[in-house]
Design an enzyme around this catalytic site. Structure first.
Site, PDB file in Angstrom:
ATOM      1  CG  HIS A  31     -16.906 121.007  89.440  1.00 52.99           C
ATOM      2  ND1 HIS A  31     -17.493 121.718  90.451  1.00 52.99           N
ATOM      3  CD2 HIS A  31     -17.186 121.719  88.291  1.00 52.99           C
ATOM      4  CE1 HIS A  31     -18.082 122.801  89.960  1.00 52.99           C
ATOM      5  NE2 HIS A  31     -17.915 122.810  88.649  1.00 52.99           N
ATOM      6  CG  HIS A  86     -14.733 124.940  98.224  1.00 51.05           C
ATOM      7  ND1 HIS A  86     -14.501 126.147  97.606  1.00 51.05           N
ATOM      8  CD2 HIS A  86     -15.781 124.377  97.593  1.00 51.05           C
ATOM      9  CE1 HIS A  86     -15.377 126.302  96.638  1.00 51.05           C
ATOM     10  NE2 HIS A  86     -16.168 125.254  96.601  1.00 51.05           N
ATOM     11  CG  ASP A 122     -20.645 118.001  96.254  1.00 51.93           C
ATOM     12  OD1 ASP A 122     -21.836 118.209  95.987  1.00 51.93           O
ATOM     13  OD2 ASP A 122     -19.705 118.340  95.524  1.00 51.93           O
TER      14      ASP A 122
HETATM   15  N1  CMC Z   1      -8.831 115.234 101.809  1.00 52.74           N
HETATM   16  C1  CMC Z   1      -7.545 115.212 102.247  1.00 52.74           C
HETATM   17  N2  CMC Z   1      -6.647 116.164 101.998  1.00 52.74           N
HETATM   18  C2  CMC Z   1      -7.056 117.206 101.265  1.00 52.74           C
HETATM   19  C3  CMC Z   1      -8.380 117.317 100.777  1.00 52.74           C
HETATM   20  C4  CMC Z   1      -9.272 116.274 101.084  1.00 52.74           C
HETATM   21  N3  CMC Z   1     -10.540 116.318 100.651  1.00 52.74           N
HETATM   22  N4  CMC Z   1      -8.509 118.468 100.064  1.00 52.74           N
HETATM   23  C5  CMC Z   1      -7.317 119.059 100.104  1.00 52.74           C
HETATM   24  N5  CMC Z   1      -6.435 118.298 100.829  1.00 52.74           N
HETATM   25  C6  CMC Z   1      -5.049 118.621 101.152  1.00 52.74           C
HETATM   26  C7  CMC Z   1      -4.138 118.416  99.957  1.00 52.74           C
HETATM   27  O1  CMC Z   1      -3.620 117.116  99.933  1.00 52.74           O
HETATM   28  C8  CMC Z   1      -3.096 119.473 100.205  1.00 52.74           C
HETATM   29  O2  CMC Z   1      -2.235 118.993 101.201  1.00 52.74           O
HETATM   30  P1  CMC Z   1      -0.643 119.327 101.128  1.00 52.74           P
HETATM   31  O3  CMC Z   1      -0.567 120.811 101.296  1.00 52.74           O
HETATM   32  O4  CMC Z   1      -0.044 118.557 102.235  1.00 52.74           O
HETATM   33  O5  CMC Z   1      -0.180 118.865  99.777  1.00 52.74           O
HETATM   34  C9  CMC Z   1      -3.881 120.636 100.810  1.00 52.74           C
HETATM   35  O6  CMC Z   1      -5.015 120.016 101.460  1.00 52.74           O
HETATM   36  C10 CMC Z   1      -4.375 121.652  99.794  1.00 52.74           C
HETATM   37  O7  CMC Z   1      -5.086 120.936  98.783  1.00 52.74           O
HETATM   38  P2  CMC Z   1      -5.206 121.406  97.272  1.00 52.74           P
HETATM   39  O8  CMC Z   1      -5.425 120.233  96.385  1.00 52.74           O
HETATM   40  O9  CMC Z   1      -4.079 122.329  96.941  1.00 52.74           O
HETATM   41  O10 CMC Z   1      -6.502 122.280  97.330  1.00 52.74           O
HETATM   42  P3  CMC Z   1      -7.346 122.751  96.077  1.00 52.74           P
HETATM   43  O11 CMC Z   1      -7.898 124.062  96.415  1.00 52.74           O
HETATM   44  O12 CMC Z   1      -6.553 122.656  94.812  1.00 52.74           O
HETATM   45  O13 CMC Z   1      -8.487 121.638  95.964  1.00 52.74           O
HETATM   46  C11 CMC Z   1     -10.552 120.513  96.112  1.00 52.74           C
HETATM   47  C12 CMC Z   1      -9.819 121.844  96.290  1.00 52.74           C
HETATM   48  C13 CMC Z   1     -12.047 120.745  96.315  1.00 52.74           C
HETATM   49  C14 CMC Z   1     -10.348 119.994  94.678  1.00 52.74           C
HETATM   50  C15 CMC Z   1      -9.995 119.510  97.153  1.00 52.74           C
HETATM   51  O14 CMC Z   1     -10.195 119.994  98.458  1.00 52.74           O
HETATM   52  C16 CMC Z   1     -10.609 118.105  96.984  1.00 52.74           C
HETATM   53  O15 CMC Z   1     -10.139 117.333  96.156  1.00 52.74           O
HETATM   54  N6  CMC Z   1     -11.694 117.781  97.778  1.00 52.74           N
HETATM   55  C17 CMC Z   1     -12.337 116.509  97.650  1.00 52.74           C
HETATM   56  C18 CMC Z   1     -13.298 116.546  96.474  1.00 52.74           C
HETATM   57  C19 CMC Z   1     -14.520 117.401  96.769  1.00 52.74           C
HETATM   58  O16 CMC Z   1     -15.146 117.292  97.816  1.00 52.74           O
HETATM   59  N7  CMC Z   1     -14.905 118.244  95.779  1.00 52.74           N
HETATM   60  C20 CMC Z   1     -16.112 119.053  95.875  1.00 52.74           C
HETATM   61  C21 CMC Z   1     -15.803 120.523  95.928  1.00 52.74           C
HETATM   62  S1  CMC Z   1     -17.255 121.484  96.392  1.00 52.74           S
HETATM   63  C22 CMC Z   1     -18.362 121.288  95.115  1.00 52.74           C
HETATM   64  C23 CMC Z   1     -17.963 121.947  93.861  1.00 52.74           C
HETATM   65  O17 CMC Z   1     -17.689 123.177  93.865  1.00 52.74           O
HETATM   66  O18 CMC Z   1     -17.939 121.278  92.855  1.00 52.74           O
END
Ligand code: CMC
Length: 423
Positions: free
Chosen positions: A263, A302, A358
């Site tokens: 986050h 996201h 970010d």
């Molecule tokens: N890099 C590589 N792969 C990713 C990423 C990433 N940053 N984000 C998601 N994926 C992949 C994930 O591995 C999954 O692949 P598969 O379907 O093969 O298993 C797929 O995309 C869906 O991911 P998810 O974890 O189910 O998606 P989510 O909606 O639960 O997670 C997130 C959202 C923001 C936690 C995630 O995208 C992430 O960890 N991003 C990196 C951290 C980041 O930049 N966070 C800031 C968010 S914006 C600011 C805020 O609101 O705080």
């Protein structure tokens, strides 16, 4: 076309038709047909926990609006304090309302001397400023015990003003302590952003005057981070607030939620990632390793946006204004290359992973001299306006205490085994 869904219980043949209202269906109606059968929705991916009139996001189209106003227009024409007023009150202020609001915030920036001398200075010398902020915000509730009277409009308003006003003071104090510099008192003759920069950077000069371009950049970043509907920290604020805890305690929970790398800690993680990559040439290898499952591309992806985060677009542009004053952050070229490679790669295209807020904000913060540890703190300052808007909205709606259900997957009943008989 019928705006409803019909659910049939195949065990009994009974059905219920549930109208679709504001893009959702009522779980209460579902429960009438299927009492005791719960939605299984880890991470609340498909659950609307509330009705809200504050922030609108269309993740597919990359749209973000506060109270109906597009984020692009607010970023260009508004200020953080005006946006905070808008979020809390639902309308943009008149001249007189804005003047009164700014005056109120400006005159609540001081913190109790015990908070500074006894509380903050009690931390270990290398305490993370975000850890200090979590505790300091919680501790404020002991300085303002009347904050418990959450049903009193005047009391509620006073705590909202105090929290928005004191957040930069606490954030700057946490930073100054962690680098061994003396505390700087707020200067009420400065704007919100200028005052924060003064509390951060002032040394021996009688009055700190921030570069106007940098003060504007901070204010812009504060606008962009002010709210984002039901994100993890806002949900924490609402969940704790639903127990009718005072707003400082609820806000401390929100700050704690924001601390995590998924986050508010993500911009710190982006900078660490860019530093570890080191050179433009290393970008393709790094992207390959992410695709092979070795970590994530920080600042990408996201839960809601499946398109370019509109805030990232604005920040990317603003970065150049900041670099004109500070000089270019050498990590920018690596970030641009990383974005180019990822956006052209099938893995990221298929999963609709785009840069989020970010990805570029940390580059600006670093160029302005903020240490990595202060990045989440810089997020917490403006998000306080969002947290409090949702908290106040929730109290107005007289919502129930947050209490989800679970699907129990543990042991069935069994008898206690004395220790000498356990293998
Ligand atoms: N890099 C590589 N792969 C990713 C990423 C990433 N940053 N984000 C998601 N994926 C992949 C994930 O591995 C999954 O692949 P598969 O379907 O093969 O298993 C797929 O995309 C869906 O991911 P998810 O974890 O189910 O998606 P989510 O909606 O639960 O997670 C997130 C959202 C923001 C936690 C995630 O995208 C992430 O960890 N991003 C990196 C951290 C980041 O930049 N966070 C800031 C968010 S914006 C600011 C805020 O609101 O705080």
């Amino acid at each position: 076309m019928q705006e409803s869904v019909t659910i049939t219980d195949n065990r009994t043949g009974q059905s219920v038709e549930i109208p679709i209202v504001d893009g959702g269906v009522s779980a209460t109606e579902w429960s009438k047909l299927l009492p005791g059968l719960w939605f299984y929705d880890p991470g609340f991916s498909a659950t609307a926990e509330c009705e809200s009139a504050i922030t609108y996001i269309d993740g597919d189209a990359g749209i973000l609006r506060y109270r109906g106003y597009p984020i692009e227009q607010l970023a260009e024409r508004s200020t953080y304090l005006e946006v905070a007023y808008l979020l809390l009150h639902g309308e943009l202020p008149t001249d007189a309302q804005l003047a009164g609001w700014v005056d109120e915030i400006t005159h609540h920036t001081y913190i109790h001397e015990n908070m500074r001398k006894r509380f903050l200075e009690g931390f270990h010398y290398d305490a993370h400023p975000m850890g200090m902020l979590v505790s300091a915000v919680g501790a404020l509730s002991t300085f303002y015990p009347e904050a418990k009277h959450i049903d009193d409009d005047d009391v509620r308003h006073k705590q909202i003003v105090r929290l928005i006003a004191k957040m930069p003071t606490l954030a700057a104090a946490a930073h100054r302590f962690s680098v061994g510099l003396p505390f700087v008192y707020p200067d009420n003759s400065l704007s919100f952003a200028e005052n924060f920069l003064s509390m951060m950077w002032k040394t021996a000069e009688p009055r700190f005057q921030a570069d106007p371009a940098l003060a504007r950049a901070i204010d812009l970043l504060f606008i962009l981070h002010a709210d984002h509907e039901q994100n993890c920290s806002t949900t924490a604020m609402r969940v704790v607030g639903s127990s009718h805890a005072d707003p400082y305690s609820a806000c401390a929970a929100a700050v704690a939620a924001l601390y995590g790398p998924r986050h508010g800690g993500a911009n710190e993680a982006v900078l660490r990632m860019l530093t570890a990559i080191g050179t433009i040439d290393a970008v393709p290898d790094f992207v390959r390793s992410v695709k092979e499952g070795h970590g994530r591309l920080q600042g990408f992806g996201h839960r809601v946006y499946k398109n370019y985060d509109p805030r990232a677009k604005i920040i990317r542009k603003a970065a150049y204004d900041v670099f004109e004053v500070t000089g270019k952050n050498p990590l920018l070229d690596i970030a641009l290359k990383l974005e180019e490679v990822a956006l052209a790669d099938e893995y990221f295209i298929a999963r609709r992973l785009y840069p989020n807020v970010d990805f570029y904000s940390g580059l600006i913060y670093q160029a302005m001299g903020f240490p990595l540890e202060t990045f989440p703190v810089l997020f917490a300052i403006p998000r306080t306006a969002g947290w409090l808007s949702h908290w106040a909205e929730m109290l107005e709606q007289q919502t129930k205490i947050a209490r989800p259900r679970q699907l129990y997957t543990g042991q069935a009943e069994r008898d206690y085994v004395p220790i000498e008989r356990r293998s």
